[in-house]
Structure formats: C-alpha cells, structure tokens
Design a protein around this motif. Structure first.
Motif, PDB file in Angstrom:
ATOM      1  N   TYR A  46       0.835  -1.206   0.000  1.00  0.00           N
ATOM      2  CA  TYR A  46       0.000   0.000   0.000  1.00  0.00           C
ATOM      3  C   TYR A  46       0.869   1.256   0.000  1.00  0.00           C
ATOM      4  O   TYR A  46       0.574   2.229  -0.699  1.00  0.00           O
ATOM      5  N   ALA A  51      -0.577   4.900  -0.842  1.00  0.00           N
ATOM      6  CA  ALA A  51      -1.729   4.954   0.056  1.00  0.00           C
ATOM      7  C   ALA A  51      -1.226   4.886   1.488  1.00  0.00           C
ATOM      8  O   ALA A  51      -1.323   3.850   2.145  1.00  0.00           O
ATOM      9  N   THR A 126      -2.302  11.475   1.737  1.00  0.00           N
ATOM     10  CA  THR A 126      -3.676  11.270   1.299  1.00  0.00           C
ATOM     11  C   THR A 126      -4.703  11.459   2.392  1.00  0.00           C
ATOM     12  O   THR A 126      -5.895  11.404   2.126  1.00  0.00           O
TER      13      THR A 126
ATOM     14  N   ILE B  49      -6.562  -0.380  -4.701  1.00  0.00           N
ATOM     15  CA  ILE B  49      -5.598   0.714  -4.570  1.00  0.00           C
ATOM     16  C   ILE B  49      -4.711   0.788  -5.802  1.00  0.00           C
ATOM     17  O   ILE B  49      -4.360   1.880  -6.265  1.00  0.00           O
ATOM     18  N   GLN B  62      -9.047   4.283  -2.765  1.00  0.00           N
ATOM     19  CA  GLN B  62      -8.543   4.148  -1.400  1.00  0.00           C
ATOM     20  C   GLN B  62      -9.678   4.184  -0.390  1.00  0.00           C
ATOM     21  O   GLN B  62      -9.660   3.463   0.614  1.00  0.00           O
TER      22      GLN B  62
END
Lengths: 162, 103
Positions: A46, A51, A126, B49, B62
């Motif tokens: 991720y 992310a 984010t 993602i 996300q």
C-alpha cells in the motif's frame, strides 16, 4: 532496476511466501503468526502505491485488531496442550490443481489485458483527501458503516456470551 | 526485469487470492477458513488501490479499500463469535464434522 522495484519485489516476496505458509503450515498458531507477515507485506505494498493512510489503517485494524481476534479464536477453540492444535487439510491435490488453474487463467487474462494506465506523479499525503471524501461524497456510507460496526459489536458480544 | 507497473501488483493480488481460496477449500479448522477469507479481502484491497493509483481515479479507490477493511473487522468479530458458539455446541471447529442443522 531502481530502489522502488527492489522494495516492491521484497514486499511481494514477503506477502506471497508468508501467505503460502499460512495456508500450508499444519500448526494453526504458526499460521496466525505467518498471517502477521502477510499483513505487514500488504501494508508495504500500500505504501508503494502511495496509500499511506490505508497502510496505517491496515496495520492498526488488521495487525492490532483482527489478528488478535483470530489468535483469541485459536486459543479459545483448541486445547493447547493436546495435539488437537495441529489441524489437517483435506483434498489437497485436487484443490491445488484447481487453484493453480484458476490462478493461471486470472494472471494470464490480467497480464494480457490492456489496462488504461495513466502515468501520474506519486500522490502526496492522502489523509486530508480521504477525510474530505468521507464527510462529503461518502457521508451516508460512512454513517451506515458506523451503525454496522455498532450492530456487529453488540451482535458478537451477545452471541459469544450465550 | 521490467519496470514495476500495474501488472506486478495485479499478479501479487492474484497470488494472494488463489492462496486464500486454497486455504478455504483445504483447511478443516473454521478459524483457518477465516484466515483464508482475510487473505482474499486483502487481495481485493490491493486491486482497488492499484487501479486507483494507475488509473488516475484519485482517492476513490482508497476510500473503497477503507470500507473493505471496516467490513473485514466486523466480519471477523461476528465469525469468531459464531465459531465460539459452534465450539460450545459440537466441541470441535472442524468444518467437515459440523454437518447437523439441529442438535
């Protein structure tokens, strides 16, 4: 081959190898611990995908919550002192053949497909964007998930207490 | 080796998905079946993602992954409560021995 690729292959190897050990180790407690490495590897993937918030949520919810819950499940449903904790597998060969076939077809079709791939810069932090989406566009879903978690909490507690 | 792109992440998620299916199909312990389900949910999240990153969808993917994680937490809690009840009733959590609908 730059540093990004090396880190990706490292995390991918950790994830897939530990996931393999999760489903093949005979001792279920070892399986639960291998699951820890799988979750860590997925969190690293991720991060590589930009992310950062989801990676932290992954660590907190999966490693801190779900894995502990699973370990409690293992401890409460097995006699630790007996050999019962080693659980068997059934029909390994047909399952392996079928799963290998499925994985081959899926991977071939995924690699073969021309996905729409846009070269974008690595996104910055984010958290703010996700927060804005959660209270604007997905406000109703957010509230519903809150109610769902409350229902799950009450339901799980009342079911486990009976 | 070539540059790491969307396909690499998709291959990793497919491998996780297949291993999760394998665990669900072959393991007898109900808690192990639950672990397989968690693997599958993680593979779905990687897909969300990765497509959000490489398809230029902003943060929508996300947020979806976040919802999946929340649902996975709720699902794990409920499933383990059910497993505890099964253990209390049948004194086993092997899914191939639990074959009665009433006691």
């Amino acid at each position: 081959m730059n540093i990004y690729d090396i880190v990706f292959y490292l995390f991918a190897a950790i994830t897939v190898l530990s996931a393999f050990f999760v489903v093949t180790t005979r001792n279920i407690v070892y399986s639960a611990y291998y699951l820890l490495f799988t979750f860590f590897g997925v969190a690293g993937i991720y991060v590589l995908l930009g992310a950062d918030f989801i990676a932290m949520v992954q660590l907190i919810v999966y490693v801190g919550g779900i894995l502990i819950l699973i370990l409690f499940g293992v401890m409460l449903t097995n006699k630790i002192t007996s050999v019962e904790i080693k659980t068997g597998s059934v029909q390994v060969v047909p399952a392996a053949v079928g799963v290998a076939l499925l994985a081959g077809i899926l991977m071939a079709s995924m690699v073969d497909t021309k996905w729409r791939s846009v070269e974008t810069a690595m996104p910055s932090a984010t958290t703010q964007g996700i927060g804005m989406l959660l209270i604007q566009q997905y406000a109703i879903v957010f509230e519903l998930l809150g109610i769902l978690l409350l229902i799950a909490l009450i339901g799980a507690a009342s079911m486990a207490r009976k | 080796m070539m540059q790491v792109g969307l396909n690499h992440f998709l291959v990793v998620s497919t491998a996780l998905f297949s291993l999760g299916i394998f665990g669900i199909v072959t393991r007898r312990n109900a808690v192990m079946v639950l672990m397989g389900i968690e693997l599958i949910l993680n593979s779905a999240n990687i897909n969300f993602i990765a497509f959000a990153r490489f398809g230029n969808f902003g943060l929508q993917g996300q947020v979806m992954a976040l919802f999946v994680i929340i649902l996975a937490a709720a699902e794990a809690a409920i499933a383990l409560a059910i497993v505890l009840n099964i253990y209390k009733t049948f004194s086993t959590v092997n899914v191939d021995e639990i074959d009665t609908l009433k006691d």
